[in-house]
Design a protein around this motif. Structure first.
Motif, mmCIF file in Angstrom:
data_model
loop_
_atom_site.group_PDB
_atom_site.id
_atom_site.type_symbol
_atom_site.label_atom_id
_atom_site.label_comp_id
_atom_site.label_asym_id
_atom_site.label_seq_id
_atom_site.Cartn_x
_atom_site.Cartn_y
_atom_site.Cartn_z
ATOM 1 N N ILE A 184 10.845 44.629 63.538
ATOM 2 C CA ILE A 184 11.642 45.035 62.384
ATOM 3 C C ILE A 184 11.692 46.561 62.350
ATOM 4 C CG2 ILE A 184 11.954 44.805 59.883
ATOM 5 C CD1 ILE A 184 12.040 42.127 61.494
ATOM 6 N N LEU A 185 12.908 47.100 62.215
ATOM 7 C CA LEU A 185 13.085 48.549 62.285
ATOM 8 C C LEU A 185 13.217 49.200 60.905
ATOM 9 C CD1 LEU A 185 15.640 48.547 65.248
ATOM 10 C CD2 LEU A 185 13.168 48.879 65.364
ATOM 11 N N GLY A 186 13.273 48.397 59.849
ATOM 12 C CA GLY A 186 13.371 48.964 58.498
ATOM 13 C C GLY A 186 14.763 48.813 57.917
ATOM 14 N N ARG A 187 14.948 49.303 56.699
ATOM 15 C CA ARG A 187 16.182 49.092 55.946
ATOM 16 C C ARG A 187 17.369 49.809 56.590
ATOM 17 N NH1 ARG A 187 15.608 44.893 52.905
ATOM 18 N NH2 ARG A 187 17.437 45.549 51.720
ATOM 19 N N VAL A 188 18.518 49.147 56.505
ATOM 20 C CA VAL A 188 19.757 49.780 56.956
ATOM 21 C C VAL A 188 20.707 50.006 55.781
ATOM 22 C CG1 VAL A 188 19.618 48.883 59.309
ATOM 23 C CG2 VAL A 188 20.773 47.528 57.558
ATOM 24 N N ASP A 189 20.270 49.625 54.569
ATOM 25 C CA ASP A 189 21.095 49.834 53.377
ATOM 26 C C ASP A 189 20.474 50.930 52.514
ATOM 27 O OD1 ASP A 189 18.858 48.607 52.320
ATOM 28 O OD2 ASP A 189 19.882 46.758 51.752
ATOM 29 N N ASP A 190 20.982 51.099 51.297
ATOM 30 C CA ASP A 190 20.494 52.168 50.422
ATOM 31 C C ASP A 190 19.258 51.728 49.642
ATOM 32 O OD1 ASP A 190 22.382 53.988 51.221
ATOM 33 O OD2 ASP A 190 23.856 53.309 49.756
ATOM 34 N N VAL A 191 18.278 51.252 50.360
ATOM 35 C CA VAL A 191 17.014 50.842 49.757
ATOM 36 C C VAL A 191 15.893 51.502 50.548
ATOM 37 C CG1 VAL A 191 15.473 48.893 49.289
ATOM 38 C CG2 VAL A 191 17.917 48.644 48.873
ATOM 39 N N ILE A 192 14.890 52.037 49.829
ATOM 40 C CA ILE A 192 13.753 52.701 50.471
ATOM 41 C C ILE A 192 12.532 51.809 50.316
ATOM 42 C CG2 ILE A 192 12.357 54.816 50.516
ATOM 43 C CD1 ILE A 192 14.626 56.154 48.884
ATOM 44 N N ARG A 227 10.225 47.855 47.472
ATOM 45 C CA ARG A 227 11.592 48.336 47.642
ATOM 46 C C ARG A 227 12.084 49.092 46.411
ATOM 47 N NH1 ARG A 227 13.790 42.805 49.550
ATOM 48 N NH2 ARG A 227 15.516 43.379 48.230
ATOM 49 N N MET A 228 12.656 50.259 46.650
ATOM 50 C CA MET A 228 13.233 51.083 45.591
ATOM 51 C C MET A 228 14.704 51.310 45.926
ATOM 52 S SD MET A 228 11.274 52.251 43.189
ATOM 53 C CE MET A 228 9.882 51.162 42.975
ATOM 54 N N GLY A 229 15.592 50.910 45.048
ATOM 55 C CA GLY A 229 17.008 51.199 45.251
ATOM 56 C C GLY A 229 17.258 52.685 45.016
ATOM 57 N N THR A 230 17.966 53.324 45.960
ATOM 58 C CA THR A 230 18.237 54.752 45.783
ATOM 59 C C THR A 230 19.035 55.002 44.506
ATOM 60 O OG1 THR A 230 20.179 54.517 47.205
ATOM 61 C CG2 THR A 230 18.158 55.291 48.247
ATOM 62 N N ALA A 231 19.955 54.099 44.188
ATOM 63 C CA ALA A 231 20.779 54.272 42.982
ATOM 64 C C ALA A 231 19.926 54.230 41.719
ATOM 65 C CB ALA A 231 21.856 53.186 42.930
ATOM 66 N N GLU A 232 18.906 53.360 41.738
ATOM 67 C CA GLU A 232 18.032 53.238 40.569
ATOM 68 C C GLU A 232 17.266 54.551 40.325
ATOM 69 O OE1 GLU A 232 14.646 50.099 38.898
ATOM 70 O OE2 GLU A 232 15.287 49.984 40.986
ATOM 71 N N VAL A 233 16.775 55.154 41.415
ATOM 72 C CA VAL A 233 16.043 56.428 41.284
ATOM 73 C C VAL A 233 17.009 57.548 40.891
ATOM 74 C CG1 VAL A 233 14.508 58.075 42.442
ATOM 75 C CG2 VAL A 233 14.343 55.636 42.995
ATOM 76 N N GLU A 234 18.206 57.544 41.483
ATOM 77 C CA GLU A 234 19.205 58.564 41.129
ATOM 78 C C GLU A 234 19.588 58.475 39.648
ATOM 79 O OE1 GLU A 234 21.148 58.600 45.594
ATOM 80 O OE2 GLU A 234 22.282 57.697 43.939
ATOM 81 N N ASN A 235 19.789 57.250 39.168
ATOM 82 C CA ASN A 235 20.144 57.075 37.748
ATOM 83 C C ASN A 235 19.066 57.651 36.846
ATOM 84 O OD1 ASN A 235 22.411 55.770 38.586
ATOM 85 N ND2 ASN A 235 21.742 53.707 38.020
ATOM 86 N N ALA A 236 17.792 57.446 37.228
ATOM 87 C CA ALA A 236 16.672 57.985 36.437
ATOM 88 C C ALA A 236 16.665 59.511 36.476
ATOM 89 C CB ALA A 236 15.345 57.416 36.946
ATOM 90 N N ILE A 237 16.849 60.089 37.665
ATOM 91 C CA ILE A 237 16.882 61.551 37.802
ATOM 92 C C ILE A 237 18.004 62.145 36.937
ATOM 93 C CG2 ILE A 237 17.407 63.454 39.418
ATOM 94 C CD1 ILE A 237 15.994 61.773 41.618
#
Length: 649
Positions: A514-522, A528-538
């Motif tokens: 497994i090479l890791g996520r290929v979508d906007d998830v870290i 798993r953290m959605g990048t959009a969720e963290v951006e919305n908080a920032i």
């Protein structure tokens, strides 16, 4: 009850081997082929091990376009009868749960299957007395105490749907989850112990309830003795709720496809998704995967170090092990308290046979060297496992050589909240180990690798996106209250396939890595953290104009969170603003989502249509600014130079 137990005892006695355990490589190949050629017959045979109140009319009906997946159609059962009642007659006095508290000197609690049965029934009756009925949603926001498992099973006993929220999430995150599933009740504690800290928990729930209207009752377990506010008519102490409640409670008849639980996970859009798992398929799959991957034998002591707030805790602390009649260890503490040898001390203290933890923990402990391991024998270990993210080779070897002493198979398991259970992993002692490779799929799991167009890449030495082409019993059924989101997230990228969101490589031996996520998830420490969720908080910070978040390689966490932020700097120093941004994220989501690096930037690289070029940001964050390629076609190529310059500082 007696008649059922006698009948069940006969089933135990007469069955050749109830565990369906694979014990040789040729046995694996045979079972795998059967599971692919005759999947309904294969899973029907596994499901027959359990007690069904009414047998199924058809093993499987499915359509990935819907998606519409039904396992054990029309079958009626209750998962807790198969965890508790089924085991009472011959295993009632065996330990079900061993609880190791935060403080090493505090009393260890051991619950036998009989004691667990009585506690679950008693609390199930308490839930009913407080108005909880079949189908109602109950939020569980509790520390790692046996009562958290009791609460989950009590909900399942009466057909209520539990949704466990990790007790490190903020009040906003709790409120979002309460509101999304319209929860009727919250189960919580006065506080949590976490290492040297005592954390207020009830106060977080009180704050969350100011933002929601559906919750009628809150039951509070007394753990730390912290002073809390109890709202009259709404809040009740756990001990008061169970007082006088009978120790028997009939199990609610559930359809195989009735909801068992909702578990929220971050997605590539800001709002968390409520992943729905159902009763029958989840029961069959977690049991089957547990006994096979870990090669569990009755009498073994099994320890998964996860928290029940995550899917790993659901499937491999509570449901999978208890369905197999296992002894499962629950640990309240952290790996470095009160010393960095705590894990190894617990393994020796409880004579642990199977040990399952995350690469993040392994890498963190590896940094302390070998000295903390020296006082401990760990000679009872038979299997060691890794979960949550791909394990790097260096950590794999350290774990295998120094914890497993080179004698224990290391099961590097790949799976997701949405898959319900382990999908790709070595079977301990059966599948030859290869460092950092999840290896081969479990029987019943049909993974394929596709290119960006969705064309299957056959043969070995190929790399692409990991998909599953056929249903398995433990899979997601929907996202709560928004079926279209389930379809869009998992089933629309490639027609007729479940898309995992992960990249994978099949090597020359046919082993999967497994090479890791290929979508906007870290993937941060296996969570798993959605990048959009963290951006919305920032973006909630009043001085923030725009932000973009990406993952970058982190020595301990696997991936860290890197935030690029455009700010109004007036009246603020850069350092104080960065700290405020981190605290804003911590308050809105929880400390787990706090960015590791914050870079204040003059702008973000965008295409002429206004889309942020995250590929460029990922390269800069990973220290690969020399590999950006052509940036001249961007709307604002000059901003890239400024970002690279700022990152190098």
């Amino acid at each position: 009850m007696k008649a059922y137990l006698t009948l069940n005892y006969q089933k135990h006695k007469n069955s050749k081997h109830m565990s369906h355990k694979i014990q040789t490589l040729s046995g694996y190949i045979h079972e795998y082929q059967k599971s692919v050629l005759q999947p309904e017959e294969f899973w029907g045979r596994v499901a027959e091990s359990f007690h069904w109140k009414k047998p199924w009319s058809k093993v499987l009906k499915w359509d990935f376009d819907g998606p519409d997946v039904n396992w054990f159609v029309d079958g009626k059962m209750n998962i807790t009868e198969n965890i508790l009642d089924r085991h009472l007659f011959i295993m009632g006095d065996r330990p079900a749960i061993i609880w190791e508290p935060n403080e090493p000197g505090d009393e260890v609690v051991t619950l036998t299957y009989r004691e667990l049965y009585h506690q679950v029934c008693q609390f199930a009756n308490a839930l009913k007395a407080q108005g909880v009925q079949k189908g109602d949603r109950v939020i569980i926001y509790m520390p790692m105490v046996p009562e958290a498992a009791v609460a989950m099973l009590a909900c399942a006993r009466i057909g209520a749907v539990h949704s466990v929220v990790f007790a490190g999430f903020s009040s906003t995150a709790v409120a979002d989850r309460i509101n999304d599933c319209e929860a009727k009740m919250v189960l919580t504690s006065d506080g949590n112990y976490r290492g040297a800290k005592s954390i207020g928990v009830k106060s977080v729930v009180d704050e969350a309830l100011e933002k929601s209207t559906s919750v009628e009752k809150v039951i509070v377990f007394k753990r730390t003795g912290t002073e809390v506010t109890m709202k009259e008519g709404r809040d009740i102490w756990w001990d008061d709720a169970i007082k006088g409640q009978p120790l028997d409670c009939p199990a609610e008849e559930m359809d195989a496809e009735d909801m068992l639980f909702i578990l929220y996970t971050s997605g590539s859009t800001g709002k968390p998704k409520g992943v729905v798992h159902t009763c029958g398929g989840y029961m069959v799959y977690t049991y089957y995967s547990f006994v096979n991957v870990f090669q569990y034998n009755v009498g073994d002591v099994y320890w998964c170090t996860a928290d029940v707030g995550w899917i790993t805790g659901h499937s491999y602390i509570v449901y999978g092990p208890l369905l197999a009649g296992a002894t499962t260890l629950m640990f309240e503490g952290v790996p470095t308290y009160p010393h960095v040898g705590r894990f190894w001390e617990v393994i020796d203290k409880h004579k642990v046979n199977q040990f399952y933890t995350a690469p993040t923990a392994i890498r963190a402990l590896q940094a302390y060297g070998l000295e903390p391991l020296e006082p401990y024998k760990m000679d009872t270990l038979k299997v060691i496992g890794s979960v949550g993210e791909p394990i790097n080779e260096e950590a794999w070897h350290w774990y295998h050589d120094h914890v497993g002493k080179g004698n224990c198979p290391l099961v590097d398991t790949w799976w997701q909240t949405e898959t319900g259970g382990i999908m790709i992993a070595p079977i301990a002692g059966v599948t030859p180990n290869k460092p950092a490779h999840a290896s081969l799929p479990l029987p019943g799991v049909q993974p394929i690798i596709v290119d960006t167009e969705g064309k299957e890449l056959h043969g070995n030495n190929v790399e692409g996106n990991l998909c599953i082409k056929f249903p398995w019993p433990g899979m997601i059924r929907t996202t709560y209250g928004d079926h279209d989101r389930c379809k869009q997230t998992y089933f629309s990228t490639y027609k007729g396939l479940y898309f995992t969101g992960d990249g994978a490589k099949r090597d020359h031996d046919g082993y999967l890595r497994i090479l890791g996520r290929v979508d906007d998830v870290i993937n941060v420490s296996g969570h798993r953290m959605g990048t959009a969720e963290v951006e919305n908080a920032i973006n909630e910070h009043p001085k923030v104009i725009e932000s973009a978040v990406v993952g970058y390689p982190h020595d301990v966490k696997g991936q860290g969170i890197y935030a690029y932020v455009i700010c109004d700097m007036e009246g603020r120093s850069e350092e104080s603003l960065k700290n405020e941004i981190r605290e804003t994220v911590s308050k809105i989501i929880g400390p787990i989502a706090k960015p590791d690096k914050v870079q204040i930037v003059p702008g973000l690289p965008k295409t002429r249509s206004g889309k942020i070029m995250r590929r460029i940001l990922r390269k800069v964050a990973s220290g690969e600014a020399d590999q950006l390629g052509d940036t001249s076609t961007l709307l604002n190529p000059e901003v890239v130079e400024a970002i690279v310059k700022g990152a190098s500082k």
